[in-house]
Design an enzyme around this catalytic site. Structure first.
Site, PDB file in Angstrom:
ATOM      1  N   ASN A 211      37.719   8.888 -21.191  1.00  0.00           N
ATOM      2  CA  ASN A 211      38.399   9.718 -22.196  1.00  0.00           C
ATOM      3  C   ASN A 211      38.104  11.188 -21.916  1.00  0.00           C
ATOM      4  O   ASN A 211      37.416  11.513 -20.954  1.00  0.00           O
ATOM      5  CB  ASN A 211      37.952   9.305 -23.611  1.00  0.00           C
ATOM      6  CG  ASN A 211      36.440   9.406 -23.756  1.00  0.00           C
ATOM      7  OD1 ASN A 211      35.873  10.472 -23.631  1.00  0.00           O
ATOM      8  ND2 ASN A 211      35.800   8.259 -23.995  1.00  0.00           N
ATOM      9  N   ARG A 212      38.602  12.067 -22.772  1.00  0.00           N
ATOM     10  CA  ARG A 212      38.547  13.505 -22.467  1.00  0.00           C
ATOM     11  C   ARG A 212      37.251  14.187 -22.890  1.00  0.00           C
ATOM     12  O   ARG A 212      37.144  15.406 -22.858  1.00  0.00           O
ATOM     13  CB  ARG A 212      39.710  14.213 -23.171  1.00  0.00           C
ATOM     14  CG  ARG A 212      41.055  13.823 -22.635  1.00  0.00           C
ATOM     15  CD  ARG A 212      42.146  14.604 -23.365  1.00  0.00           C
ATOM     16  NE  ARG A 212      43.457  14.083 -23.074  1.00  0.00           N
ATOM     17  CZ  ARG A 212      44.148  14.371 -21.978  1.00  0.00           C
ATOM     18  NH1 ARG A 212      43.635  15.168 -21.069  1.00  0.00           N
ATOM     19  NH2 ARG A 212      45.340  13.843 -21.781  1.00  0.00           N
TER      20      ARG A 212
END
Ligand code: C5P
Length: 403
Positions: A211-212
């Protein structure tokens, strides 16, 4: 809090050569009003903007400008040894570069190297200069060695341009000074377990799901807790950040590895802060060799839930204060409240990651902190490092109320 909050504190105010030098006069005034004893060191360039007499009159001390002055032998050593804080305001790109290189070619740079006092830099420069990769690299180097460098603000610059580089507000600077000088060591008796960053869940030996998350919030928490005297065990997923100096850091890759490490260190912890953005799903059967395209248009991957690390700790709690994070794109309060209950948390920090400059990757964040009774604090957009301090303040209050 008394009005002479800084009584007995000795501050060296280093003034660099920027038009923002005049703002150092206002800062000096605020500091002496709070009882601080301030001695001013001006660089040669600073004296092009303002005369030493102004600082001398307001500080009540002669202003130091010369490393080789004969009238005050070893000024740099006396100032270095007696200072509780060295504040450089404004800090130009040139000063930041020289400090980052460890140069000592004038009074200010020499006393900085000779001192063990905390160092706070307030940058002021044109936005383009601030964003130059070399300046950013120097700031990173300084921060990695424990120097506090405030972030410039966005707004109109002396050049008339609009951008990052504006001198931070007096309130921001004063609150950083006060928190550094009155940093209570209030976490001396606490053992903190902090997680950060994303996790990587393998698809095959060369690909993964992630994920970011940049890890910046967790790193800021670990560093701030350590500065406040906590013993910190820091478990981080893969990030590009350098571990905070002095913090026991354990690097992991997957949710399962993170869970193993969290479990190993949980019993000793008094406070657990789960800032990691743990992947919720992993491949049920990651491939052992690289997946080949082999002409098929679609590829389906079977996913299984990862362990809920913090949820699984609920049964093992022996009084640990548990803090979670919730990064949401909708129904912020409802989602955070649900997670608080379901995961057995004492506090949750919820942020709306669709908001500009808040959440993943950014240096700033805005968040709402909740506990079982509802909203505890609504924190506006601020640097993640400032937010880390505020979160620790809130946890401290809860710990004190429990005793
Ligand atoms: O991903 P989610 O929004 O549910 O995360 C909420 C909190 O739960 C965070 O503090 C996160 O670190 C934690 N978490 C966890 N294990 C997971 C997923 C999230 O401990 N598998």
């Amino acid at each position: 809090m008394t009005t002479k909050q800084l009584f007995g504190k000795r501050i060296v105010l280093g003034v660099g050569g920027s038009i923002a030098a005049y703002k150092a006069i206002l800062l000096l005034r605020r500091l002496t009003d709070l009882g601080a004893d301030v001695e001013v060191v001006m660089t040669a360039s600073a004296r092009q903007f303002i005369t030493p007499l102004t600082f001398q009159t307001l500080s009540g001390h002669p202003v130091h400008t010369d490393l080789f002055a004969t009238d005050d032998n070893m000024t740099h050593l006396r100032l270095a040894e007696t200072a509780d804080l060295i504040l450089v305001s404004p800090a130009t790109a040139n000063l930041i570069g020289r400090f980052a290189q460890g140069l000592a070619d004038d009074l200010l740079s020499t006393l900085i190297l000779a001192s063990h006092a905390p160092l706070l830099l307030v940058p002021a420069m044109d936005g383009g200069m601030w964003q130059h990769p070399l300046v950013q690299q120097n700031v990173k180097t300084l921060r990695e060695t424990g120097v506090e460098v405030l972030d410039p603000e966005f707004g109109t610059l002396a050049s008339g341009h609009i951008g990052w580089g504006r001198f931070p507000s007096e309130e921001t600077i004063m609150s950083s000074i006060i928190s550094l000088l009155t940093m209570p060591g209030d976490y001396h008796n606490e053992v903190l377990l902090i997680t950060a960053g994303p996790t990587h869940e393998a698809i095959d030996p060369v690909r993964y799901i992630t994920n970011r998350s940049s890890g910046k919030m967790g790193y800021a928490l670990a560093q701030s807790a350590q500065k406040r005297g906590a013993q910190v065990t820091f478990i981080t997923g893969p990030t590009s950040l350098t571990p905070p100096p002095g913090v026991h850091t354990i690097s992991v890759s997957t949710a399962e590895e993170m869970q193993d490490e969290v479990h190993k260190h949980f019993a000793r912890a008094t406070v657990v802060i789960m800032a990691a953005a743990v992947a919720d799903y992993r491949l049920t059967h990651p491939a052992e060799t690289k997946l080949k395209k082999q002409g098929q248009k679609h590829l389906s991957l079977a996913l299984s839930l990862t362990p809920d690390i913090v949820g699984n700790l609920a049964a093992k709690k022996t009084g640990q204060f548990m803090v979670g994070f919730a990064a949401e794109t909708e129904n912020l309060i409802e989602e955070a409240t649900r997670k608080l209950k379901e995961k057995g948390l004492d506090m949750i920090v919820a942020n709306d990651v669709t908001q500009p400059d808040a959440g993943f990757g950014s240096d700033t964040n805005a968040a709402i902190v909740l506990d079982a009774h509802g909203i505890v604090e609504d924190m506006p957009l601020m640097p993640k490092r400032g937010m880390a301090m505020k979160i620790l303040d809130l946890i401290r209050v809860c710990l004190d109320n429990r005793q």
